[in-house]
Motif scaffolding. Structure first.
Motif, short mmCIF file in Angstrom:
data_model
loop_
_atom_site.label_atom_id
_atom_site.label_comp_id
_atom_site.label_asym_id
_atom_site.label_seq_id
_atom_site.Cartn_x
_atom_site.Cartn_y
_atom_site.Cartn_z
N VAL B 140 5.77 22.63 -8.01
CA VAL B 140 6.21 22.81 -6.64
C VAL B 140 7.35 23.78 -6.33
N VAL B 141 7.06 24.68 -5.44
CA VAL B 141 7.86 25.74 -5.12
C VAL B 141 8.48 25.67 -3.87
N GLU B 142 9.87 25.63 -3.94
CA GLU B 142 10.57 25.43 -2.52
C GLU B 142 11.82 25.76 -2.96
N HIS B 143 12.50 26.37 -1.93
CA HIS B 143 14.14 26.89 -2.23
C HIS B 143 14.86 26.59 -1.07
N GLN B 144 16.06 26.13 -1.36
CA GLN B 144 17.18 25.74 -0.35
C GLN B 144 17.39 26.96 0.75
N THR B 145 17.41 28.00 0.45
CA THR B 145 17.73 29.18 1.33
C THR B 145 16.93 30.34 0.71
N PRO B 146 16.61 31.35 1.52
CA PRO B 146 16.05 32.75 1.14
C PRO B 146 16.65 33.13 0.12
N ARG B 166 -0.73 30.00 -14.90
CA ARG B 166 -1.72 29.09 -15.73
C ARG B 166 -1.75 27.64 -15.15
N VAL B 167 -0.73 27.43 -14.35
CA VAL B 167 -1.01 25.90 -13.99
C VAL B 167 -2.36 25.33 -12.85
N PRO B 168 -2.55 24.27 -13.10
CA PRO B 168 -3.81 24.03 -12.30
C PRO B 168 -3.57 24.07 -10.79
N PHE B 169 -2.38 23.62 -10.26
CA PHE B 169 -2.00 23.70 -8.80
C PHE B 169 -0.41 24.17 -8.48
N VAL B 170 -0.67 24.87 -7.66
CA VAL B 170 0.99 25.54 -7.23
C VAL B 170 0.99 25.17 -5.69
N ALA B 171 1.96 24.25 -5.33
CA ALA B 171 2.39 23.69 -4.19
C ALA B 171 3.50 24.53 -3.57
N ALA B 172 3.35 25.57 -2.61
CA ALA B 172 4.35 26.34 -2.38
C ALA B 172 4.78 26.34 -0.78
N ASP B 173 5.84 25.88 -0.71
CA ASP B 173 6.22 25.63 0.95
C ASP B 173 5.96 27.03 1.57
N ALA B 174 5.80 26.86 2.92
CA ALA B 174 5.11 28.05 3.87
C ALA B 174 6.33 29.12 3.52
N ARG B 175 7.77 28.81 3.46
CA ARG B 175 8.78 29.77 3.31
C ARG B 175 8.88 30.71 2.21
N THR B 176 7.87 30.46 1.26
CA THR B 176 7.91 31.21 0.00
C THR B 176 7.81 32.64 0.14
N PRO B 177 8.51 33.40 -0.64
CA PRO B 177 8.14 34.74 -0.48
C PRO B 177 6.81 35.09 -1.19
N PHE B 190 -1.61 26.22 -2.74
CA PHE B 190 -1.77 25.45 -1.39
C PHE B 190 -0.28 25.40 -0.74
N VAL B 191 -0.38 25.13 0.50
CA VAL B 191 0.80 24.93 1.30
C VAL B 191 0.63 23.44 1.52
N PRO B 192 1.56 22.66 0.96
CA PRO B 192 1.53 20.98 1.06
C PRO B 192 1.79 20.89 2.64
N ASP B 193 0.58 19.99 3.20
CA ASP B 193 0.83 19.48 4.54
C ASP B 193 0.29 18.02 4.80
N PRO B 194 1.25 17.03 5.09
CA PRO B 194 2.57 17.60 5.64
C PRO B 194 3.37 17.78 4.51
N LEU B 195 4.71 18.43 4.37
CA LEU B 195 5.44 18.86 3.33
C LEU B 195 6.64 17.71 3.60
N PRO B 196 6.49 16.82 2.40
CA PRO B 196 7.71 15.81 2.67
C PRO B 196 9.04 16.44 1.63
N THR B 197 9.68 17.08 2.63
CA THR B 197 11.06 17.72 2.08
C THR B 197 12.41 17.76 2.87
N TRP B 198 13.31 17.63 2.08
CA TRP B 198 14.74 17.73 2.65
C TRP B 198 15.49 18.88 1.83
#
Lengths: 360, 406
Positions: B140-146, B166-177, B190-198
């Motif tokens: 899961v790729v997500e970051h709090q700030t840029p 190497r990993v089977p799946f990478v879920a990267a939020d739409a803000r990922t560089p 893939f971009v998770p949709d919906p993305l359940p994130t705080w």
């Protein structure tokens, strides 16, 4: 008496935290001019030192407590680090009557801006919403579109006094290289090991010593690299040390092949110790070092150039001594006492000559 | 009437389990579209978790996570072609792997149970697992700030790690560089949709595991301090994890020894998760919006923001005049009026959504939730300059991006 709150990220032994601690100490050594209070989001190894240097220290991660703390009646609130500013400055400018000063240094935003051209827009907006902004260097300030009258360039500070007393490089100084830095991949410390491995045949007894906190992986990786290159006996990784004077004293040159820096405090300390420095073209190092005068500056990742310059300062001892003396001369304006005086003047001016629109 | 975004019914049906209602509330609040709990869609008010979740949102986030803000407009160049959600067809246990001290101690046991569980982790966790010869099922790729995202990009480039590749799946939020995803096979990204994130990846991962249909979820290396000294800075994450576990409807286990206690996460030896070999995780995907559509969406938000941008420009101008000593009633009136207009814009949900999701602004949304103290008088120039400057510049930067693309 002026009441000041300094807001910082943590009391970790990082460059900004250590530098600011030395500023507080410098003020402490003078006749009192203000109540100095510190608010930190997290503790760390510098906690007891901060308690001694400040009139009060509050450490909290609770949003409620942070907000209560900044809404106390202060005359000035000085924010360091973009993260704590991002979290609390909007509240401070909207609810506090204190003057708000944003201290922009080589935090993540500052370094990325300088090294990579990354523009993190909220940083600039926070400066527009503050009464004044202080910058570590002119180069950093120049990257922001702010009225000159609202900026203060302080200069990068380091507690260089103890290092000014150290003996210069001498004819009997061993061919040792010291690198003082947090051990992290972005510092590219492995480049230094490779360079030293190429110099071993020509410079018997050459050694490199890495001093600095480990991120958990890098120290082991460096030692593994040294073993692979057959130079385990010529490479030391000693971890963080409170006093690096002895390490500098035993070394002929300071080297840091980093890929991301502002103006490294450790480099200024080495310069004060009259050691030539071999650095990379990164951050704002050129504000304190001129290539060929106080040491050498090489391109990032150019191990051939790094090797060549290290060979020069390790084999041409008169040159190393000349560069060391030049480095010591160059570093005086960075003395934390001088920078602390400039910051004090900036904060006092914000209080005594408030910018129109700000209640006195 | 707002549309409630729900987790893909097909995914839940495939997994043979109904995802807990708390996920919908969690995901919806995390979008920062509602200023108050009663503004959330009616359907969500049936969820028993809502009051407590909203209280956490208020206490720790001041009702603004910023987890969907994209101030660098990275979504425009995101390399993903797919969107969707992962599904665990046999409802295998999921272990959320962090890099806390408990991970290192548990590596031998983790190897033993590896084939019976799915591993969800972060890019740093993937690196740590790679060192132990393990490959996670989902990163899961997500970051709090840029800034955090940029830091990761630098970190990865220097380590030359191939862990993500190497990993089977990478879920990267739409803000990922895009640079952070350069080594990832686009069929597994893939971009998770919906993305359940705080904005806190362990909580996001727990939510994704629940949505995938996991029959149990375990934490490992998500220590949040020690048993004796819980890390107070982790209180927001701890609150979220405890709330999710309380309403998960499946066993939630803490397999990390020595970490801070977490309510509703039962301390459990990792070895108890041993079992039959589970089938691979599946991705229920569909094409993600093309870059052209993303640019068109951004352009529309940019256009719709134009009227308020005029207000922002006037507000910055008046704020600077007041700051520089113009105390005239006319200028102060312009400042007051301009700032009130910016605040009033927040009364429209559509405008809020445009400015937050479209332009990535962070300061005005906070003032919509906690208005400046009106008694600060002329000092109003400070919050006005802060908020209006950001609005202006984000609009300017997005405009520049759109022009370059055109």
């Amino acid at each position: 008496m002026t009441r000041i709150l300094h807001v910082i990220e943590s009391l970790a032994a990082g460059g900004i935290e250590t530098t600011f601690l030395n500023m507080l100490r410098a003020w402490r050594a003078e006749p009192a001019w203000a109540d100095q209070h510190v608010l930190a989001f997290a503790g760390g190894p510098l906690e007891s030192a901060y308690r001694e240097a400040a009139d009060s220290l509050t450490i909290t991660a609770s949003q409620d407590e942070l907000e209560r703390a900044i809404l106390e009646p202060y005359d000035v609130i000085y924010f360091l680090f973009e993260r704590c500013a991002f979290r609390l400055l909007p509240l401070a400018v909207a609810h506090s009557r204190a003057a708000i000063v944003y201290g922009k240094g080589y935090d993540m935003g500052g370094m990325f801006r300088l090294n990579d051209g990354l523009t993190w827009q909220p940083d600039e907006s926070m400066m527009w919403g503050s009464d004044r902004t202080t910058f570590t260097t002119q180069n950093l300030a120049a990257g922001f579109d702010l009225p000159a009258a609202r900026c203060e360039v302080l200069g990068k500070a380091a507690a260089i006094a103890p290092f000014l007393e150290l003996p210069e490089v001498s004819p009997i100084t061993a061919p040792r290289i010291v690198c003082v830095a947090n051990l992290h991949a972005r510092k590219r410390l492995g480049d230094l090991i490779t360079a030293v491995s190429r110099l071993r045949q020509d410079i018997p007894g050459i050694r490199v010593r890495f001093v600095g906190a480990d991120d958990g992986h890098e120290g082991a990786r460096l030692l593994a690299q040294a073993r692979e290159l057959g130079m385990a006996d010529a490479c030391e990784v000693v971890g963080r040390r409170a006093d690096v004077a002895a390490d500098l004293l035993a070394s002929q040159v300071f080297a840091l092949p980093s890929g991301c820096e502002g103006v490294p405090t450790a480099m200024l300390e080495a310069m004060a110790a009259a050691r030539p420095v071999v650095m990379t073209h990164v951050g704002h190092i050129s504000s304190a070092v001129t290539d060929g005068v106080e040491g050498f500056i090489v391109p990032i990742g150019d191990i051939a150039a790094l090797t060549k310059r290290l060979r020069t300062v390790l084999t041409d001892r008169p040159l190393a001594m000349r560069m060391g003396r030049a480095a010591r001369e160059r570093v005086y304006p960075h003395d934390v006492r001088a920078v602390a005086a400039r910051l004090r003047a900036a904060l006092e001016q914000t209080v005594t000559k408030p910018i129109p629109g700000v209640a006195a | 009437m707002s549309v409630v975004l729900r987790f893909p019914a097909s995914a839940r049906a495939s997994a043979g389990v109904a995802a807990p209602a708390v996920l919908d509330v969690f995901e919806r609040i995390g979008r920062d579209h509602a200023l108050a709990a009663n503004a959330l869609p009616d359907a969500l008010h049936d969820c028993a978790a809502l009051p407590r979740l909203w209280a956490i949102y208020d206490k720790h986030w001041r009702r603004f996570c910023g987890a969907h803000l994209d101030p660098q407009f990275s979504r425009l160049t995101h390399p993903a072609r797919l969107t969707g959600a992962v599904v665990s067809y046999d409802r295998a246990p999921v272990v959320i792997v962090g890099t806390g001290p408990s991970l290192r101690k548990a590596i031998p046991t983790l190897r033993q149970v590896r084939d019976a569980v799915h591993l969800f982790t972060s890019p740093r966790g993937a690196d740590a697992l790679a060192e132990a010869g393990l490959t996670p099922d989902l990163v899961v790729v997500e970051h709090q700030t840029p800034l955090d995202a940029h830091f990761s990009t630098r970190d990865l480039s220097h380590r030359q790690t191939a862990a993500l590749g190497r990993v089977p799946f990478v879920a990267a939020d739409a803000r990922t560089p895009a640079a952070l995803l350069s080594g990832v096979d686009l069929d597994r990204l893939f971009v998770p949709d919906p993305l359940p994130t705080w904005g806190l990846w362990p909580a996001t991962s727990v939510a994704l595991a629940l949505a995938a249909g996991a029959r149990s979820i375990a934490l490992l290396g998500i220590d949040l301090g020690t048993a004796e000294h819980p890390d107070p800075s982790q209180a927001p994450l701890q609150s979220l994890l405890e709330l999710l576990a309380a309403h998960a409807g499946v066993p939630c286990l803490d397999a990390g020894e020595g970490g801070a206690p977490k309510r509703h996460w039962l301390p459990t030896p990792l070895a108890l998760l041993a079992g039959a070999t589970r089938p691979p995780l599946a991705l229920q995907s569909r094409p993600w919006t093309t870059a052209a559509v993303r640019y068109a969406t951004a352009s529309a938000a940019w256009q719709r923001a134009l009227p308020i941008i005029e207000e922002a420009a006037g507000t910055v101008s008046a704020a600077c005049a007041v700051r520089d000593g113009d105390g005239s009633a006319n200028t102060r009136s312009k400042l007051q009026g301009g700032f009130e207009a910016l605040m009033a814009a927040g009364e429209s949900p559509a405008t809020r959504q445009d400015l937050q999701d479209g332009l990535g602004i962070s300061f005005l949304p906070r003032y919509w939730r906690h208005a400046p103290d009106v008694s600060i008088g002329a000092q109003l120039w400070r919050p006005a300059a802060l908020a209006a400057h950001e609005l202006l510049h984000q609009h300017h930067h997005l405009g520049a991006r759109l022009r370059r693309a055109a």
